[in-house]
Design a protein around this motif. Structure first.
Motif, PDB file in Angstrom:
ATOM      1  N   ILE A 283       0.815  -1.208   0.000  1.00 30.39           N
ATOM      2  CA  ILE A 283       0.000   0.000   0.000  1.00 30.39           C
ATOM      3  C   ILE A 283       0.852   1.262   0.000  1.00 30.39           C
ATOM      4  N   ILE A 284       2.075   1.198   0.552  1.00 26.47           N
ATOM      5  CA  ILE A 284       2.893   2.404   0.524  1.00 26.47           C
ATOM      6  C   ILE A 284       3.314   2.719  -0.910  1.00 26.47           C
ATOM      7  N   GLY A 285       3.470   1.680  -1.734  1.00 31.23           N
ATOM      8  CA  GLY A 285       3.737   1.924  -3.147  1.00 31.23           C
ATOM      9  C   GLY A 285       2.565   2.591  -3.839  1.00 31.23           C
ATOM     10  N   ALA A 286       1.341   2.157  -3.486  1.00 29.34           N
ATOM     11  CA  ALA A 286       0.137   2.777  -4.051  1.00 29.34           C
ATOM     12  C   ALA A 286       0.012   4.230  -3.590  1.00 29.34           C
ATOM     13  N   ILE A 287       0.335   4.481  -2.319  1.00 22.85           N
ATOM     14  CA  ILE A 287       0.288   5.851  -1.798  1.00 22.85           C
ATOM     15  C   ILE A 287       1.310   6.727  -2.520  1.00 22.85           C
ATOM     16  N   LEU A 288       2.494   6.176  -2.792  1.00 21.83           N
ATOM     17  CA  LEU A 288       3.497   6.917  -3.558  1.00 21.83           C
ATOM     18  C   LEU A 288       2.985   7.248  -4.959  1.00 21.83           C
TER      19      LEU A 288
ATOM     20  N   ASN B 230      10.137  14.417  -2.786  1.00 24.72           N
ATOM     21  CA  ASN B 230      11.469  14.622  -3.334  1.00 24.72           C
ATOM     22  C   ASN B 230      12.239  13.332  -3.052  1.00 24.72           C
ATOM     23  N   PRO B 231      13.448  13.154  -3.569  1.00 26.45           N
ATOM     24  CA  PRO B 231      14.154  11.881  -3.367  1.00 26.45           C
ATOM     25  C   PRO B 231      14.314  11.490  -1.896  1.00 26.45           C
TER      26      PRO B 231
ATOM     27  N   GLY C 278      12.569   8.169  -0.192  1.00 28.76           N
ATOM     28  CA  GLY C 278      13.373   7.156   0.479  1.00 28.76           C
ATOM     29  C   GLY C 278      12.925   6.917   1.910  1.00 28.76           C
ATOM     30  N   LEU C 279      12.652   8.000   2.646  1.00 26.95           N
ATOM     31  CA  LEU C 279      12.220   7.861   4.040  1.00 26.95           C
ATOM     32  C   LEU C 279      10.830   7.244   4.141  1.00 26.95           C
ATOM     33  N   LEU C 280       9.955   7.618   3.227  1.00 24.01           N
ATOM     34  CA  LEU C 280       8.588   7.107   3.273  1.00 24.01           C
ATOM     35  C   LEU C 280       8.560   5.604   3.008  1.00 24.01           C
ATOM     36  N   THR C 281       9.392   5.141   2.097  1.00 22.93           N
ATOM     37  CA  THR C 281       9.405   3.715   1.788  1.00 22.93           C
ATOM     38  C   THR C 281      10.173   2.896   2.817  1.00 22.93           C
ATOM     39  N   SER C 282      11.136   3.511   3.505  1.00 30.95           N
ATOM     40  CA  SER C 282      12.011   2.718   4.374  1.00 30.95           C
ATOM     41  C   SER C 282      11.846   2.979   5.864  1.00 30.95           C
TER      42      SER C 282
ATOM     43  N   ILE D 272       3.705  15.210   5.114  1.00 28.70           N
ATOM     44  CA  ILE D 272       4.519  14.028   4.839  1.00 28.70           C
ATOM     45  C   ILE D 272       5.490  13.707   5.973  1.00 28.70           C
ATOM     46  N   LEU D 273       5.962  14.731   6.695  1.00 31.84           N
ATOM     47  CA  LEU D 273       6.873  14.472   7.813  1.00 31.84           C
ATOM     48  C   LEU D 273       6.176  13.680   8.914  1.00 31.84           C
ATOM     49  N   TRP D 274       4.936  14.058   9.236  1.00 33.92           N
ATOM     50  CA  TRP D 274       4.185  13.309  10.246  1.00 33.92           C
ATOM     51  C   TRP D 274       3.852  11.905   9.753  1.00 33.92           C
TER      52      TRP D 274
END
Length: 463
Positions: A36-41, A55-56, A60-64, A110-112
């Motif tokens: 689902i995180i891929g779908a959200i991206l 941004n890059p 990276g942080l959102l996926t990892s 996005i930070l939260w």
């Protein structure tokens, strides 16, 4: 006398299934979260929502982020489960991932979202060693492999549900609401088992480690659904941490190393499934269609999980893991070989495109009918009771470390060496995984936990 003989030889019953359901829902959320995180991206990339512009670094942080925190959760809960018991921490991890998923859906920016996904990851990480060990220590010998594999196979269900929720949300809801619904649904399965987890008795093996005959009797009675009389004193000997690492270091390299390798392949290709599939088939016409295409490998993998469940106690863990790695290597190598590229861009194939795509998708079947399942099962059986959740936690943390490295750098790898180079790299890693499995993994099929782990049990008969 064998104090766990009744537990080991009992037939599969309703209480085994109850423990399976109670243990398995965290893994539904784990796989759901992976897709689902891929779908959200995809949503964030397509619509540039205020507060959620990528941004890059954020990508990276959102996926990892959830994966990095899962490493901490696996180590922390793994050690804690051996120090204070499985039951005392059971339910805490499910509460964490439930709360994290709900808060993720409510994130103002996005930070939260990254912070709340870190909480989800910590809970998911804690679920690995505790749920695997609880199922393993309650299971009978004949069905232990399939029961522990069934706990993990909830990932297959989670993946399929994620594809459905992601596609339906993208097609029917405004983008800002769609991604929030996607995040929120992940909280539901884990929330349903928090109470059940708090009611599960301490496992019989851990009760014996503590020399607690009362808890041992209660645990065995729970599984057998009848009152039993335990020996006057049953004690599983506890070894020192130095003895553990001295005796099991090679096995730890085997279980941790093979898990690292398979997760490096699975999580990188899983989270970036959308861009990978698009590079093979071309860019879909809508985000919803892209989510469906990206979900095809996961839906094929669903059948791999349950093939592993069906054959786990017949073929054995070591054979399934070895053949999975070997076939993954072959499939990655073939797809890379038939791929025609210009720089890093795919321009065509030496075979029909649909055939090349089918070969790539088939790799997901053998990941799941292979090391993705067995790396979860084996550590729950081959380590002694006093360090079972620790050994599993270390192995799982190695896996998630591979996943974190892969997801953090996968986007850059796709940009710098292209999908062809990535597949060639994964083929090599899969060969290494097969060799490591052959050399370092023990086969626990149809052995008692005491035999598989070389635990020492002392029994004093009632006078």
């Amino acid at each position: 006398m064998e104090p766990f003989k009744g537990l080991d030889s009992t037939r599969l019953n309703f209480n085994h299934i109850k423990i399976w359901y109670t243990s398995g829902m965290g893994f539904f959320t784990d796989a759901y979260d992976l897709f689902i995180i891929g779908a959200i991206l995809d949503i964030f990339s397509a619509y540039k929502l205020p507060g959620f512009v990528l941004n890059p670094l954020y990508t990276g942080l959102l996926t990892s982020s959830a994966i990095f925190s899962a490493v901490v959760g696996q180590l922390f809960f793994g050690v804690l489960g051996d120090l204070i018991g499985r039951k005392k921490v059971y339910g805490v991890e499910a509460s964490l991932l439930t709360a994290g998923a709900i808060l993720s859906a409510l994130s103002p920016n996005i930070l939260w979202l990254i912070i709340f996904r870190t909480i989800v990851g910590f809970g998911i990480g804690g679920d690995y060693p505790i749920s695997a060990t609880i199922m393993s220590e309650y299971a009978n010998v004949k069905d232990r492999g399939k029961l522990v594999a069934l706990v993990f196979a909830n990932q297959g269900v989670g993946s399929v549900v994620a594809v459905a929720v992601g596609a339906i949300s993208a097609f029917t809801l405004p983008p800002d609401l769609a991604w929030r619904v996607m995040a929120l649904v992940g909280a539901i399965p884990a929330a349903t088992v928090i109470y059940l987890r708090r009611k599960v008795p301490e496992t019989p093996r851990y009760a014996a480690l503590k020399g607690d005959t009362e808890q041992l009797t209660k645990a065995v009675s729970f599984v057998l659904s009848e009152s039993v009389t335990a020996p006057a004193k049953v004690k599983v000997e506890r070894m020192s941490i130095g003895e553990f690492f001295s005796k099991y270091w090679a096995l730890l390299i085997g279980t941790a190393g093979s898990w690292f390798l398979v997760d490096a392949a699975l999580y990188g290709t899983g989270i970036y499934s959308g861009p990978i599939v698009s590079s093979l088939l071309g860019k879909p016409s809508s985000v919803g269609t892209e989510i469906i295409y990206a979900g095809i490998p996961f839906m094929v993998g669903f059948f791999g999980y349950f093939t592993a469940v069906a054959l786990m106690d017949r073929l054995g863990r070591k054979l399934i893991q070895t053949q999975g790695f070997i076939v993954m290597a072959i499939l990655y190598a073939i797809v890379a070989f038939v791929m025609i590229t210009s720089g890093t861009k795919v321009t065509g194939f030496l075979i029909p495109t649909q055939m090349a795509f089918a070969l790539y998708v088939l790799s997901y079947f053998f990941i799941d009918f292979g090391p993705n399942t067995t790396t979860f099962v084996i550590p729950s059986e081959v380590y002694p009771t006093s360090y079972r959740t620790t050994g599993h936690g270390i192995s799982a943390a190695a896996g998630k470390t591979g996943a974190a490295i892969s997801t953090f750098f996968f986007g850059e790898l796709l940009y710098s060496i292209g999908i062809k180079g990535v597949l060639e790299m994964l083929a090599v890693l899969s060969v290494i995984g097969a060799v490591l499995t052959i050399v370092a993994i023990k086969e626990p099929k149809l052995k008692s936990l005491e035999e598989a782990s070389q635990d020492k049990v002392v029994v004093e008969e009632a006078k």
